[in-house]
Design an enzyme around this catalytic site. Structure first.
Site, short mmCIF file in Angstrom:
data_model
loop_
_atom_site.label_atom_id
_atom_site.label_comp_id
_atom_site.label_asym_id
_atom_site.label_seq_id
_atom_site.Cartn_x
_atom_site.Cartn_y
_atom_site.Cartn_z
N LYS A 172 0.84 -1.19 0.00
CA LYS A 172 0.00 0.00 0.00
C LYS A 172 0.88 1.23 0.00
CE LYS A 172 -4.04 -1.90 2.41
NZ LYS A 172 -4.94 -1.76 3.58
N GLY A 173 0.38 2.30 -0.64
CA GLY A 173 1.11 3.56 -0.68
C GLY A 173 0.20 4.72 -0.34
N ALA A 174 0.75 5.93 -0.47
CA ALA A 174 -0.01 7.12 -0.11
C ALA A 174 -1.19 7.35 -1.03
CB ALA A 174 0.91 8.34 -0.11
N PHE A 175 -1.06 6.97 -2.32
CA PHE A 175 -2.10 7.26 -3.29
C PHE A 175 -2.84 6.03 -3.79
CE2 PHE A 175 1.03 10.79 -4.23
CZ PHE A 175 0.35 11.72 -3.47
N GLY A 176 -2.49 4.85 -3.31
CA GLY A 176 -3.16 3.65 -3.81
C GLY A 176 -2.50 2.38 -3.34
N VAL B 269 -0.59 -1.62 -4.50
CA VAL B 269 0.24 -2.33 -5.46
C VAL B 269 -0.20 -3.78 -5.49
CG1 VAL B 269 2.59 -2.93 -6.16
CG2 VAL B 269 2.16 -0.78 -4.95
N LYS C 131 0.75 -0.83 -9.91
CA LYS C 131 0.42 0.22 -8.94
C LYS C 131 -0.83 0.94 -9.43
CE LYS C 131 3.84 2.66 -7.35
NZ LYS C 131 4.89 3.71 -7.20
N ASP D 27 15.20 9.35 -1.97
CA ASP D 27 14.52 8.49 -1.00
C ASP D 27 15.16 7.11 -0.97
OD1 ASP D 27 12.70 8.01 1.01
OD2 ASP D 27 11.10 7.39 -0.34
#
Length: 389
Positions: free
Chosen positions: A110-114, A116, A130, A225
Site C-alpha cells: 500500500k502507498g499514499a495514493f493507492g 500495489v 500500482k 529516497d
C-alpha cells in the site's frame, strides 16, 4: 461542447500552469489555421458532422481559440471530448493499456495514493501493478510528481539495477503503473533476518547501488529516497531500485531545496532547509552501508559548535570505517559523492566494478546460513542522529 465541471478546489494556479505549460506549447504547434474545428490536441482527428454542415461563426471561433489557448482551466473545452481530470495527466498517461490484459494475483503493498498488486499477463509474465487514485493525487497537489515518476522510471529502467516500467495508462478515476515484478523481497527484510551482512556482500550491494546512483545523476535525476524499503532483491538477490515518487529532474551540479525523503536516511542539508544537490543520495547510501555493516544507525555529537558523525561502537576494520566516514560527512562539500571517488578508496582496492555491472558476482554465495537469532538489534535502531542534528 466540452466539459463544464467545476474547478478542483485543491489546485492552485501555479500547479495547474505547471501541468498545462507543455500542452499549450504542443497545442499551438498542432493547431490548424483552417476553420475546420478540429481538436488542437489531435491533428489526426476528423471534422465533426456538425462543423461541416454548419461552420462556426467568426465570433464563436475566436472565443474558442481564446479560451482554449490562453486559459488553463478551459483547455479541455475543445471538439475532442477529454475531461479536465483526464487532461491533467496527459501526455504521460494515455487512455489505453497498449492492448495488455492483466490478471490480479493479490495485493502486495500500500502507498499514499493507492495499492500495489501482483499481476500476470496473457503469457504468464509477472508484474507489479500500482493503482493510484486521481482524486488523492490532485488533492495533494502531486500531479507533476506522479508524471515525473513514470517518466524517470521509463527512461532509466533499462539499467541492470533499476526496475523498469514497461506500461502505464489512465482510466476515468485511476492511474495504472506497471513495473517488472521483483521476487526476492526488500533489502529491509534481509537486514531484519541477518542483522549484520558479510563485508563481501556489503561491498557488492554498495557497488550496485553506487552504479545505479551514478547512472541516475548523469541522466539528470536526483533520487532523494534511498532506503532499504525501496531496494528490492531479484531471484538472484541482486538489488533493484524502485519507487521514484520523490525523484526529480535535476541537472548534475544544480541544486534544489525541497524538504522530502525519509528522516533516518535524510542528509543534514535536506531537513535543515539548505540548498542541496545529488550528494544527498550518497549520504543515504552511507546510512544504508552503516546499517548493513553494523546493524545500527549512525549518531552525531557536537564538535566545536558543529555536529560530526559518530559511528556505532562495533568491530569495523579500517577500510570499512573509512568508507562510512567518507559517505557520512556532514558537510556535503567534503562528502564522497561520485562513483570515481568510490572506486579509489581502500574499501574497493582491487575490486572489479565491471564484474558487478555484468552480474558476475552471485550474492547468494556470499550469504551465510540464517542465524538462529533474527534481527532484534536492527529493529531497535538508534535514532539519535535525526534527533540531535
Amino acid at each position: 461542447m466540452g466539459n463544464t465541471s467545476p474547478r478542483p478546489p485543491a489546485l492552485n494556479q501555479d500547479s495547474v500552469d505547471g501541468v498545462y505549460t507543455q500542452r499549450r506549447e504542443d497545442s499551438c504547434q498542432n493547431l490548424s489555421t483552417s476553420s475546420s474545428g478540429r481538436s488542437f490536441a489531435s491533428v489526426n482527428s476528423h471534422q465533426s458532422t456538425f462543423s461541416v454542415s454548419r461552420p462556426w461563426s467568426r465570433v464563436s471561433r475566436r472565443r474558442w481559440k481564446e479560451s482554449t489557448l490562453t486559459l488553463p482551466y478551459e483547455s479541455s473545452k475543445t471538439a475532442w471530448p477529454v475531461s479536465q481530470i483526464e487532461s491533467f495527466f496527459l501526455p504521460e498517461f494515455p487512455f489505453r493499456s497498449e492492448g495488455k490484459h492483466f490478471t490480479n494475483l493479490g495485493e502486495i503493498n500500500k502507498g499514499a495514493f493507492g495499492k500495489v498488486y501482483k499481476v500476470s499477463d496473457e503469457k504468464g509474465t509477472l508484474y507489479a501493478l500500482k493503482v493510484l487514485s486521481k482524486s488523492k493525487i490532485i488533492r495533494e497537489n502531486a500531479v507533476q510528481q506522479v508524471k515525473d515518476e513514470v517518466r524517470i522510471q521509463r527512461v532509466c529502467g533499462h539499467h541492470p539495477f533499476i526496475v523498469d516500467c514497461p506500461f502505464h495508462w489512465q482510466s476515468k478515476k485511476r492511474l495504472f503503473i506497471v513495473s517488472n515484478y521483483v521476487a526476492g523481497g526488500e533489502l529491509y527484510d534481509l537486514l531484519k533476518t541477518y542483522t549484520v551482512l558479510p563485508v563481501a556482500l556489503v561491498k557488492l550491494y554498495v557497488a550496485q547501488l553506487a552504479l545505479a546512483l551514478d547512472f541516475l545523476h548523469n541522466a539528470g535525476v536526483i533520487y532523494r529516497d534511498l532506503k532499504p524499503e525501496n531496494i528490492l532483491l531479484d531471484a538472484s538477490l541482486n538489488v533493484q531500485l524502485i519507487d521514484f515518487g520523490l525523484s526529480k529532474w535535476l541537472p548534475y551540479g544544480k541544486t534544489t531545496r525541497t524538504i522530502c525523503g525519509t528522516f533516518l536516511y535524510m542528509a543534514p542539508e535536506v531537513w535543515t532547509g539548505e540548498e542541496y544537490g545529488h550528494g544527498v543520495d550518497w549520504w543515504s547510501l552511507g546510512v544504508i552501508a552503516c546499517v548493513m555493516l553494523t546493524g545500527k544507525y549512525p549518531s552525531a555529537e557536537p564538535d566545536s559548535g558543529q555536529f560530526s558523525t559518530v559511528l556505532p561502537q562495533v568491530g569495523l576494520d579500517g577500510p570499512a570505517r573509512d568508507l562510512l566516514q567518507r559517505l557520512l560527512q556532514v558537510k556535503s562539500a567534503q562528502r564522497l559523492r561520485t562513483l570515481r571517488a568510490l572506486k579509489n578508496i581502500a574499501f574497493y582496492k582491487g575490486y572489479s566494478f565491471d564484474d558487478v555491472k555484468d552480474r558476475q558476482v552471485n550474492p547468494k554465495e556470499l550469504l551465510p546460513e540464517i542465524p538462529e537469532k533474527l534481527g532484534d538489534d536492527f529493529e531497535g535502531f538508534d535514532e539519535s542522529f535525526v534527533t540531535q542534528l
